[in-house]
Write a protein that holds these residues in place. Structure first.
Motif, PDB file in Angstrom:
ATOM      1  N   ASN A   1       0.816  -1.224   0.000  1.00  0.00           N
ATOM      2  CA  ASN A   1       0.000   0.000   0.000  1.00  0.00           C
ATOM      3  C   ASN A   1       0.844   1.266   0.000  1.00  0.00           C
ATOM      4  O   ASN A   1       0.313   2.365  -0.141  1.00  0.00           O
ATOM      5  CB  ASN A   1      -0.933   0.021   1.221  1.00  0.00           C
ATOM      6  N   HIS A   2       2.158   1.130   0.190  1.00  0.00           N
ATOM      7  CA  HIS A   2       2.983   2.345   0.231  1.00  0.00           C
ATOM      8  C   HIS A   2       3.178   2.880  -1.186  1.00  0.00           C
ATOM      9  O   HIS A   2       3.223   2.116  -2.146  1.00  0.00           O
ATOM     10  CB  HIS A   2       4.343   2.065   0.892  1.00  0.00           C
ATOM     11  N   THR A   3       3.282   4.212  -1.269  1.00  0.00           N
ATOM     12  CA  THR A   3       3.397   4.804  -2.617  1.00  0.00           C
ATOM     13  C   THR A   3       4.741   4.488  -3.282  1.00  0.00           C
ATOM     14  O   THR A   3       4.844   4.485  -4.495  1.00  0.00           O
ATOM     15  CB  THR A   3       3.232   6.334  -2.566  1.00  0.00           C
ATOM     16  N   TYR A   4       5.765   4.259  -2.461  1.00  0.00           N
ATOM     17  CA  TYR A   4       7.077   3.962  -3.049  1.00  0.00           C
ATOM     18  C   TYR A   4       7.238   2.459  -3.272  1.00  0.00           C
ATOM     19  O   TYR A   4       6.637   1.657  -2.553  1.00  0.00           O
ATOM     20  CB  TYR A   4       8.197   4.440  -2.121  1.00  0.00           C
ATOM     21  N   GLY A   5       8.086   2.103  -4.209  1.00  0.00           N
ATOM     22  CA  GLY A   5       8.273   0.670  -4.488  1.00  0.00           C
ATOM     23  C   GLY A   5       9.696   0.352  -4.892  1.00  0.00           C
ATOM     24  O   GLY A   5       9.927  -0.418  -5.819  1.00  0.00           O
ATOM     25  N   ASN A   6      10.669   0.955  -4.200  1.00  0.00           N
ATOM     26  CA  ASN A   6      12.058   0.752  -4.610  1.00  0.00           C
ATOM     27  C   ASN A   6      12.574  -0.622  -4.181  1.00  0.00           C
ATOM     28  O   ASN A   6      12.727  -1.523  -4.980  1.00  0.00           O
ATOM     29  CB  ASN A   6      12.936   1.864  -4.040  1.00  0.00           C
TER      30      ASN A   6
ATOM     31  N   GLN B   1       6.095   4.892  -7.330  1.00  0.00           N
ATOM     32  CA  GLN B   1       6.651   6.253  -7.386  1.00  0.00           C
ATOM     33  C   GLN B   1       8.185   6.268  -7.331  1.00  0.00           C
ATOM     34  O   GLN B   1       8.791   7.327  -7.198  1.00  0.00           O
ATOM     35  CB  GLN B   1       6.103   7.081  -6.212  1.00  0.00           C
ATOM     36  N   SER B   2       8.804   5.097  -7.389  1.00  0.00           N
ATOM     37  CA  SER B   2      10.270   5.044  -7.356  1.00  0.00           C
ATOM     38  C   SER B   2      10.889   4.956  -8.739  1.00  0.00           C
ATOM     39  O   SER B   2      12.117   5.019  -8.863  1.00  0.00           O
ATOM     40  CB  SER B   2      10.736   3.851  -6.507  1.00  0.00           C
ATOM     41  N   LEU B   3      10.083   4.788  -9.776  1.00  0.00           N
ATOM     42  CA  LEU B   3      10.661   4.787 -11.140  1.00  0.00           C
ATOM     43  C   LEU B   3       9.589   5.193 -12.148  1.00  0.00           C
ATOM     44  O   LEU B   3       8.505   4.605 -12.177  1.00  0.00           O
ATOM     45  CB  LEU B   3      11.218   3.412 -11.511  1.00  0.00           C
ATOM     46  N   PHE B   4       9.912   6.202 -12.936  1.00  0.00           N
ATOM     47  CA  PHE B   4       9.016   6.623 -14.015  1.00  0.00           C
ATOM     48  C   PHE B   4       9.720   6.269 -15.323  1.00  0.00           C
ATOM     49  O   PHE B   4      10.844   6.717 -15.568  1.00  0.00           O
ATOM     50  CB  PHE B   4       8.740   8.126 -13.941  1.00  0.00           C
ATOM     51  N   GLY B   5       9.061   5.472 -16.131  1.00  0.00           N
ATOM     52  CA  GLY B   5       9.676   5.037 -17.390  1.00  0.00           C
ATOM     53  C   GLY B   5       9.596   3.531 -17.482  1.00  0.00           C
ATOM     54  O   GLY B   5       9.050   2.869 -16.595  1.00  0.00           O
ATOM     55  N   ASP B   6      10.147   2.992 -18.553  1.00  0.00           N
ATOM     56  CA  ASP B   6       9.982   1.557 -18.802  1.00  0.00           C
ATOM     57  C   ASP B   6      11.226   0.740 -18.507  1.00  0.00           C
ATOM     58  O   ASP B   6      11.162  -0.476 -18.481  1.00  0.00           O
ATOM     59  CB  ASP B   6       9.603   1.347 -20.267  1.00  0.00           C
ATOM     60  N   HIS B   7      12.359   1.420 -18.350  1.00  0.00           N
ATOM     61  CA  HIS B   7      13.599   0.665 -18.201  1.00  0.00           C
ATOM     62  C   HIS B   7      14.311   0.973 -16.901  1.00  0.00           C
ATOM     63  O   HIS B   7      14.457   2.141 -16.535  1.00  0.00           O
ATOM     64  CB  HIS B   7      14.563   0.986 -19.341  1.00  0.00           C
TER      65      HIS B   7
END
Ligand code: NAD
Length: 495
Positions: free
Chosen positions: A404-409, A453-459
């Protein structure tokens, strides 16, 4: 005062007259100043990178690899110099800085084998006497914008891969610790990299915006905080660029009741307080499952109390200062907020002072217990030595927290139960997962990247993902004259 300028076309240069201070976080004193590049600096860099690319793309992949191999040797010889530059401007301990340079070096090592990954695919007889094959070609001028917390490693996630793929690269390092980037570029020239293939431009958001909007830049790699990552992603896309933008984090480490508690506590200590918590893979939330919470909190407190905090020049230091006075204040405000919102402050790192370093940006290790998901200290990235312990009854509650956290690193689970760990790896919504490993940073031949929210983009960065990011695919369908049948065909060809 030492002036840090740009590195363009194989030499130090700087047109702008604007400079800002660079400080030693241990003393709070200014040690140099860095240029804020203006339009002329940036145009010069892009023009130079453009012409360097025209040559570099035609250098055979194997010849490119040989230069990168040489670069690897030169970095190995300069590890101490590079680590010292990192520590003096960032504040982390020398050993930690060295480790980060080595993790970057591993990407350089990986990049030497990139000719293997540039191989395309070939299909014979996709039609009668027709063959089809694919090739991966470089993009052109690529750019990287990097954060303060890893002044060597994060740039090295990007430019060795881009350059090995045949691109030229413009690096815009953090204005808080810019020296290492310039040194890394100089060393690449020493290894034989043609001038202009790697340029470094220093500056702040003005420089970044100029790069994002520049028509001659094809791709942007970014690592930094989430709001800026999102902005970079959106703006780069608007200007028609390929983009990968890695953002912030709130990494949870779950401790199951069957975990080896000694291992878990050691793992948490290094991951929460190493580098003063200023790592995107730092553990900032420990989730205690079942009845182990009291024991876990007691043991962390006991170890954190004896942590040796000090400047990087003291070899005994285990944790250094945070990057700036402003950041120290921000972290201390978060601690106040945690108290105000009802968390149990077990160890308070506010107002931490070291004799002889009274103006250093030190924050002591801080431990909160009984944190819940509605508290600001749980929801937001603090990026300091502040660990929150959340108590839950069972594994499913811990998994829900993570998901449920917004970050996913990154995330990690300590358990001796294979079934739980397998369930966790399959079901957590996170990019990098550790099983009884506190900081699961992938090796160079895998790829680094979070989710949500830890990565925007596909790679993700480096590894095969990096090669995909820095190359574009071309697919060729070929038939040679002897096999051409006469007559035009007006229907869609099929087999
Ligand atoms: P930051 O976002 O403030 O700065 C990163 C870069 O962006 C710098 O080069 C800076 O000059 C530039 N920048 C800053 N504000 C800008 C703006 N408004 N417009 C355009 N450019 C701007 O990040 P930071 O404080 O240097 O680094 C810490 C952050 O980086 C943390 O959030 C951390 O989690 C994150 N980080 C993430 C990863 C990852 O792999 N996901 C790795 C390291 C750090």
């Amino acid at each position: 005062m030492n002036k840090i300028k740009n590195y363009i076309n194989g030499s130090i240069s700087g047109i702008s007259k604007d400079y800002i201070p660079v400080q030693d976080p241990s003393t709070g004193e200014q040690i140099s100043e860095v240029i804020l590049s203006n339009n002329s600096d940036l145009n010069k860099a892009v023009e130079n990178s453009k012409s360097a690319f025209m040559q570099w793309q035609n250098v055979t992949p194997l010849k490119r690899s040989r230069i990168i191999s040489k670069y690897k040797e030169i970095i190995e010889k300069n590890i101490d110099v590079l680590a010292r530059l990192v520590s003096s401007e960032h504040g982390k301990t020398i050993e930690d800085a060295k480790g980060s340079v080595i993790r970057g070096l591993e990407v350089v090592e990986f990049a030497t084998g990139i000719p293997h990954l540039l191989k395309g695919e070939f299909s014979q007889n996709v039609g009668s006497n027709i063959d089809s094959y694919s090739i991966r070609q470089p993009l052109g001028v690529t750019a990287g914008i990097t954060p303060f917390n890893f002044p060597a490693m994060v740039p090295m996630w990007m430019y060795p891969i881009s350059i090995a793929c045949g691109n030229s690269f413009i690096l815009k390092p953090s204005e808080k610790d810019p020296s290492c980037a310039v040194k890394l570029a100089e060393l690449f020239s020493e290894a034989g990299l043609p001038d202009g293939v790697l340029n470094v431009v220093n500056g702040d958001k003005f420089a970044v915006n100029n790069l994002l909007e520049h028509n001659d830049i094809s791709a942007v790699s970014f690592v930094g905080s989430t709001p800026v990552a999102k902005y970079i992603y959106e703006t780069s896309a608007k200007f028609g660029k390929r983009v990968q933008a890695l953002g912030g984090a709130k990494n949870h480490l779950i401790v199951m009741p069957d975990a080896n508690l000694d291992q878990a506590v050691d793992g948490i200590m290094g991951a929460a307080y190493g580098s003063a918590g200023e790592r995107c893979m730092a553990v900032s939330v420990a989730v205690a499952v079942g009845d182990i919470a009291d024991d876990l909190v007691d043991r962390i407190k006991e170890k954190a109390e004896v942590l040796k905090i000090g400047p990087y020049i003291d070899e005994k230091s285990e944790m250094g200062p945070v990057i700036s006075r402003e950041h120290k204040n921000k972290i201390e405000n978060y601690i106040k907020k945690g108290v105000d919102e009802g968390a149990n402050l077990v160890l308070d790192g506010r107002g931490f002072k070291i004799q002889g370093y009274e103006n250093g940006n030190f924050v002591g290790p801080t431990l909160f217990d009984k944190v819940n998901e509605n508290m600001t200290i749980y929801k937001e990235e603090i990026f300091g030595p502040v660990l929150s312990v959340v108590r839950v009854k069972q594994y499913q509650d811990a998994l829900s927290l993570v998901n449920n956290h917004t970050y996913g690193n990154g995330t990690s689970i300590y358990t001796s139960n294979g079934e739980i760990s397998r369930h966790f790896t399959s079901n957590c919504q996170i990019g990098m997962v550790g099983i009884n490993v506190p900081i699961p940073v992938p090796m160079a031949f895998h790829s680094f990247g979070g989710w949500k929210q830890s990565l925007f983009g596909d790679h993700a960065m480096h590894g095969v993902e990096g090669v995909r990011f820095y190359t574009k695919l071309k697919t060729v369908t070929a038939r040679w004259p002897d096999s051409i049948k006469s007559g035009a065909e007006f229907k869609m060809p099929t087999n």
